[in-house]
Design an enzyme around this catalytic site. Structure first.
Site, mmCIF file in Angstrom:
data_model
loop_
_atom_site.group_PDB
_atom_site.id
_atom_site.type_symbol
_atom_site.label_atom_id
_atom_site.label_comp_id
_atom_site.label_asym_id
_atom_site.label_seq_id
_atom_site.Cartn_x
_atom_site.Cartn_y
_atom_site.Cartn_z
ATOM 1 N N SER A 140 -20.105 -13.531 -10.436
ATOM 2 C CA SER A 140 -20.478 -14.342 -11.425
ATOM 3 C C SER A 140 -22.046 -14.757 -10.822
ATOM 4 C CB SER A 140 -19.525 -15.794 -11.440
ATOM 5 O OG SER A 140 -20.208 -16.906 -12.259
ATOM 6 N N TYR A 153 -14.755 -21.902 -7.218
ATOM 7 C CA TYR A 153 -14.673 -20.866 -8.088
ATOM 8 C C TYR A 153 -16.047 -20.089 -7.530
ATOM 9 C CZ TYR A 153 -16.145 -17.778 -12.043
ATOM 10 O OH TYR A 153 -16.380 -16.746 -12.915
HETATM 11 N N1 LIG Z 1 -17.402 -15.830 -19.326
HETATM 12 C C1 LIG Z 1 -18.305 -16.073 -18.695
HETATM 13 O O1 LIG Z 1 -19.142 -16.955 -18.621
HETATM 14 C C2 LIG Z 1 -18.031 -15.445 -17.118
HETATM 15 C C3 LIG Z 1 -19.193 -15.829 -16.254
HETATM 16 C C4 LIG Z 1 -19.043 -15.090 -15.081
HETATM 17 C C5 LIG Z 1 -18.292 -14.230 -14.507
HETATM 18 N N2 LIG Z 1 -17.112 -14.159 -15.392
HETATM 19 C C6 LIG Z 1 -15.860 -13.467 -14.785
HETATM 20 O O2 LIG Z 1 -15.558 -12.429 -15.881
HETATM 21 C C7 LIG Z 1 -14.045 -12.039 -15.729
HETATM 22 C C8 LIG Z 1 -13.623 -12.180 -17.108
HETATM 23 O O3 LIG Z 1 -13.591 -13.299 -17.577
HETATM 24 P P1 LIG Z 1 -13.810 -13.801 -19.141
HETATM 25 O O4 LIG Z 1 -14.944 -14.614 -19.466
HETATM 26 O O5 LIG Z 1 -13.356 -12.668 -19.724
HETATM 27 O O6 LIG Z 1 -12.535 -14.876 -19.064
HETATM 28 P P2 LIG Z 1 -11.253 -14.987 -20.054
HETATM 29 O O7 LIG Z 1 -11.802 -14.418 -21.599
HETATM 30 O O8 LIG Z 1 -10.779 -16.500 -19.573
HETATM 31 O O9 LIG Z 1 -10.254 -13.883 -19.626
HETATM 32 C C9 LIG Z 1 -9.848 -13.880 -18.243
HETATM 33 C C10 LIG Z 1 -8.966 -12.393 -18.223
HETATM 34 O O10 LIG Z 1 -8.551 -12.339 -16.949
HETATM 35 C C11 LIG Z 1 -6.997 -12.324 -16.912
HETATM 36 N N3 LIG Z 1 -5.897 -13.098 -15.881
HETATM 37 C C12 LIG Z 1 -6.352 -14.193 -15.390
HETATM 38 N N4 LIG Z 1 -5.364 -14.223 -14.358
HETATM 39 C C13 LIG Z 1 -4.521 -12.732 -14.410
HETATM 40 C C14 LIG Z 1 -3.632 -12.358 -13.444
HETATM 41 N N5 LIG Z 1 -3.145 -13.272 -12.356
HETATM 42 N N6 LIG Z 1 -3.563 -10.969 -13.670
HETATM 43 C C15 LIG Z 1 -4.146 -10.421 -14.319
HETATM 44 N N7 LIG Z 1 -5.112 -11.046 -15.281
HETATM 45 C C16 LIG Z 1 -5.181 -12.239 -15.381
HETATM 46 C C17 LIG Z 1 -6.506 -13.126 -18.185
HETATM 47 O O11 LIG Z 1 -5.098 -12.561 -18.832
HETATM 48 P P3 LIG Z 1 -4.425 -13.661 -19.489
HETATM 49 O O12 LIG Z 1 -4.725 -13.234 -20.891
HETATM 50 O O13 LIG Z 1 -3.112 -13.051 -19.332
HETATM 51 O O14 LIG Z 1 -4.432 -14.993 -18.963
HETATM 52 C C18 LIG Z 1 -7.778 -12.484 -19.113
HETATM 53 O O15 LIG Z 1 -7.703 -11.208 -19.717
HETATM 54 C C19 LIG Z 1 -13.589 -13.045 -14.690
HETATM 55 O O16 LIG Z 1 -13.525 -12.685 -13.528
HETATM 56 C C20 LIG Z 1 -14.622 -14.382 -14.893
HETATM 57 O O17 LIG Z 1 -14.560 -14.820 -13.471
HETATM 58 C C21 LIG Z 1 -17.026 -14.719 -16.832
#
Ligand SMILES: NC(=O)c1ccc[n+]([C@@H]2O[C@H](COP(=O)([O-])OP(=O)(O)OC[C@H]3O[C@@H](n4cnc5c(N)ncnc54)[C@H](OP(=O)(O)O)[C@@H]3O)[C@@H](O)[C@H]2O)c1
Length: 248
Positions: A140, A153
Site C-alpha cells: 500500500s 494497517y
Molecule cells: N483499494 C485500495 O485503496 C487499496 C490501497 C492500497 C492497497 N490495497 C490492498 O490491495 C489488496 C486488495 O484490496 P481491495 O482494494 O481489492 O480490497 P477489497 O475489495 O476489500 O477486497 C479484499 C480481498 O481480500 C480478500 N480477503 C480478505 N481476507 C481474506 C482471507 N483471510 N483469505 C483470502 N482472501 C481474503 C477478500 O475476500 P472476501 O470477499 O472473502 O472477503 C477480497 O477478495 C489488499 O491487500 C489491500 O490491502 C488496497
C-alpha cells in the site's frame, strides 16, 4: 509455454481485476478466494481465457495443505501442469482505527491476513513454483506516507515489504523475482468502499494526488501484469508504487 498464475482474493476488487488482466495477457489463472471465485472464472472463460477457481483462506493456516492439494489437482487436470509461474499475494484487510480503539484481536487479525498469509501461502507453494517464477505482494502507498488512524494497517504493509526484500534475496538463486506493488487509494470495497462511494473522500484524495483522481482497479491490475512480464525480468526486491502520485 503458457504461464499459470495464482491470485489470492481473486473474487473482487484488485484481485478480480488482476485475474482478468493476467488472463487478457494469456496467462492461465487459478482464482483463489475464501468462497471459491467462480464468477471471475466464468468471466475469464467467456472472454476466451483460461481459469479455475479454488478455495483459499490465507488466514487459516491448517487449511493451506488442502488448498495446495486442490491447486495442484486443478492445474494437472485442467492444463496437465505441475507448477505455478506467478503468485499474486493480493488478499488483504484494512484496519482504520485510532490508537485508543485498536485491540489485540484486531491487530492479530490484520497481521494474519496481510503478513502471515502471504508468508505461509508463499511457503506452501514454493516447491511448486517454477524456477524464474514471479511473486507479487500487494502492499500500500500507506507504507510510505502517513494518514490518520492507519498505524496497524501501515505497519502490516511495511512488514510485507520487508518480507518481499528478504524473500527476493532468498529465492534469487532460483531466479524467482519477488516484488511488491503499492497501490494508492483505489475504488474498491476496501475501507467500506469509501474511495469509490464517498464523493467527499474521493475529492479530498484526488486533490492530494498528482494525477488528480483515485485509482481504478485496472490501474493496479495492469501494473501487476506488467511487473510479471518478461520486460520486468531484472527487478527483484523492489517496491513499486502505483498511486497516481498520492501525497508526493
Ligand atoms: N483499494 C485500495 O485503496 C487499496 C490501497 C492500497 C492497497 N490495497 C490492498 O490491495 C489488496 C486488495 O484490496 P481491495 O482494494 O481489492 O480490497 P477489497 O475489495 O476489500 O477486497 C479484499 C480481498 O481480500 C480478500 N480477503 C480478505 N481476507 C481474506 C482471507 N483471510 N483469505 C483470502 N482472501 C481474503 C477478500 O475476500 P472476501 O470477499 O472473502 O472477503 C477480497 O477478495 C489488499 O491487500 C489491500 O490491502 C488496497
Amino acid at each position: 509455454m503458457t504461464r499459470i498464475a495464482l491470485v489470492t482474493g481473486a473474487n473482487r476488487g484488485l484481485g478480480r481485476a488482476t485475474a482478468l488482466a493476467l488472463a487478457r495477457n494469456r496467462i492461465r489463472v487459478v482464482a483463489a478466494s475464501r468462497g471459491g471465485a467462480s464468477e471471475v472464472v466464468d468471466e475469464i472463460v467467456e472472454s476466451g481465457g483460461e481459469a479455475i477457481a479454488i478455495q483459499l483462506d490465507v488466514a487459516d493456516l491448517p487449511s493451506l495443505e488442502a488448498a495446495r492439494g486442490a491447486v495442484l489437482a486443478g492445474i494437472r487436470q485442467e492444463w496437465n501442469a505441475s507448477t505455478l509461474d506467478v503468485l499474486v499475494n493480493n488478499a488483504g484487510v484494512g484496519l482504520f482505527a485510532p490508537l485508543g480503539d485498536v485491540t489485540a484481536e484486531d491487530f492479530d487479525a490484520t497481521f494474519a491476513v496481510n503478513v502471515r498469509g502471504p508468508l505461509f501461502v508463499t511457503q506452501a507453494f514454493l516447491p511448486h513454483l517454477s524456477d524464474g517464477a514471479r511473486i507479487v505482494n500487494v502492499s500500500s502507498s500507506l507504507s510510505r506516507h502517513v494518514s490518520p488512524a492507519t498505524s496497524v494497517y501501515a505497519a502490516s504493509k511495511k512488514a510485507l515489504e520487508a518480507l518481499t526484500r528478504s524473500l527476493a534475496l532468498e529465492l534469487g538463486p532460483r531466479g524467482i523475482r519477488v516484488n511488491s506493488i503499492a497501490p494508492g487509494p483505489t475504488a474498491t470495497d476496501f475501507n467500506g468502499g469509501a474511495m469509490r462511494d464517498s464523493d467527499a473522500m474521493r475529492e479530498a484524495l484526488s486533490e492530494q494526488t498528482a494525477l488528480g483522481r483515485v485509482g481504478d482497479p485496472d490501474d493496479i491490475a495492469d501494473a501487476i501484469s506488467a511487473l510479471v512480464s518478461h520486460e520486468f525480468r531484472w527487478a527483484t526486491g523492489e517496491r513499486i508504487e502505483v498511486s497516481g502520485g498520492v501525497l508526493l
